[in-house]
Design a protein around this motif. Sequence first.
Motif, PDB file in Angstrom:
ATOM      1  N   THR A 355      17.287  20.467 -10.386  1.00 38.15           N
ATOM      2  CA  THR A 355      16.369  19.368 -10.045  1.00 38.15           C
ATOM      3  C   THR A 355      17.080  18.298  -9.217  1.00 38.15           C
ATOM      4  N   TRP A 487      11.809  20.698 -10.662  1.00 40.98           N
ATOM      5  CA  TRP A 487      11.383  19.753 -11.697  1.00 40.98           C
ATOM      6  C   TRP A 487      10.200  20.319 -12.478  1.00 40.98           C
ATOM      7  N   VAL A 488       9.268  20.967 -11.764  1.00 42.40           N
ATOM      8  CA  VAL A 488       8.116  21.586 -12.433  1.00 42.40           C
ATOM      9  C   VAL A 488       8.587  22.702 -13.368  1.00 42.40           C
ATOM     10  N   GLY A 491      10.099  21.246 -16.437  1.00 43.45           N
ATOM     11  CA  GLY A 491       9.074  20.777 -17.367  1.00 43.45           C
ATOM     12  C   GLY A 491       8.474  21.925 -18.172  1.00 43.45           C
ATOM     13  N   LEU A 494      10.821  22.944 -20.931  1.00 40.14           N
ATOM     14  CA  LEU A 494      10.710  22.013 -22.060  1.00 40.14           C
ATOM     15  C   LEU A 494       9.452  22.312 -22.878  1.00 40.14           C
ATOM     16  N   LEU A 495       8.376  22.706 -22.193  1.00 44.07           N
ATOM     17  CA  LEU A 495       7.131  23.045 -22.884  1.00 44.07           C
ATOM     18  C   LEU A 495       7.312  24.256 -23.799  1.00 44.07           C
TER      19      LEU A 495
END
Length: 529
Positions: A355, A487-488, A491, A494-495
Amino acid sequence: MTQQPVATSNKLDAAVLKVAGVVVLGAIMSILDVTVVSVAIPTFQSEFDASYARVAWTMTGYTLALATVIPLSGWAADRFGTKRLYMVALALFTIGSGLCATADSIGELIAWRVVQGLGGGMLMPLGMTIMTRAAGPHRIGRLMAVLGIPMLLGPIGGPILGGWLIDTASWHWIFLINLPIGVVALIYAQLALPKDAPEPSESFDFLGMLMLSPGLALFLYGVSSLPEAGTVTDTEVWLPMAAGAALVVAFVRYSFRPRHPLLDLRLFRNRNLTLASLTLFVFIIAFMGAGLLFPSYFLQIRGETTLTAGLLMAPQGIGAMLTMPIAGMLADRVPVGRTVPFALVLIAAGFFTFTQLGTDTSYLLLCGSLFVMGLGMGGTMMPIMTSALKTLQAAEVARGSTLVNILQQIGGSVGAAVMSVILTSELNGSRVIPGVTDPGTGAPVTEAQLAIGVQQQPELAQQLPVPPSLIERGLDFAANSFATTFWVAFGLVLLTFIPAAFLPRRREPSHLLDGEPGEEQRPMPVPIH
């Protein structure tokens, strides 16, 4: 149903390893082909004068075919026999590879990749059925570790092999290389796989097939058209997505009626299977989607050769090689809820580095991050799949593995489409260069697009009247575009921690050896399904 007793030893004996060799060889062909093609995407762009979104269909078309044919494999194995069907799948994949090498346009290449996928889609679920029958369910963790070998060799050998073949010969050889491997695999399968007498025990769910396979194909086609269309309101995107979603929803409502549906969604009543499948699905979207972008960054932003890009990807596979065998053994002894979250932490840490990408980010840092991600991947994939199958009944294993394989392919297609949409949108956001147009399409060229073109073809810098500062600015913008896309993916990783938090943290007995009611203690042979 054809059955055979399984050994009770915890070790994988010579007979099992001989069968495993056939399955692993087929899986290597299928998985290696995905990673080989990933480093060839920029080459296809220049060779066929096509956009990244268009060329990405060489990957998406392959996974689309995989997703549509996997539900048929369980019934077809029952109807025609696993050995016979496995050899047909090998032959179809090999023929598809030869046809890919003859492609004269990007459209032809995509079409032949679909043919490849029709064969490749049956290799993994059939291989899992063959291996489970040979090794016995009490050794499923070690079995998953063996099946994980192609997943190790793919990320290591695929990019390197693809880069070397493209640099020293031509892109055609990334497909031609499959021809001798396919012939060897067919001969090996004929000699090593035991004969089986197919005895169809289930009627084929034609109505389910007419809803599920076209539904998946249409929905994934719509999703995968997003990068080129640029908006979900485009008819080519929303219409197939809506039609496909309607067919899939209709199948879900229908699938609980027949005794033997094409895809047995009743298995999701098993809590472990549901949680493991959800964790795997979200993880695959992030990991497989972003995985296509790693070599593209090295090729397009750093201007490396395809061979160098392949070598730079190797640390990821090496990391997985170290942890996957350990994870496979631990999966038989330690609940996955105690190991998978730690592996996901490693993956998230590795993703975070990407990122922060720039035009001169340290290769030592990037390779180290890929190595850490590989360590995490090796401790994630196989334990989750083991958890998904471990508490199923013996007769449910093939249907459960079909569900898991379907989710993997859908996740991979969605991930590739989402990451392509974001990257394409970001790259198109840079400033248009006045007076410069694409010679093939006549469309305006942005600073980022020109900078990437110069990195891949340095002679363009002398042919076009543009200052070096413009190229530098375009590369900075392109690097930031890659960083935004990562970055997506970060994320999404992390989900993945949300469903992973609910994975079993206590050791649960496997039900794979359970017999019929009243015979719980008697080991049952694993049927071909």
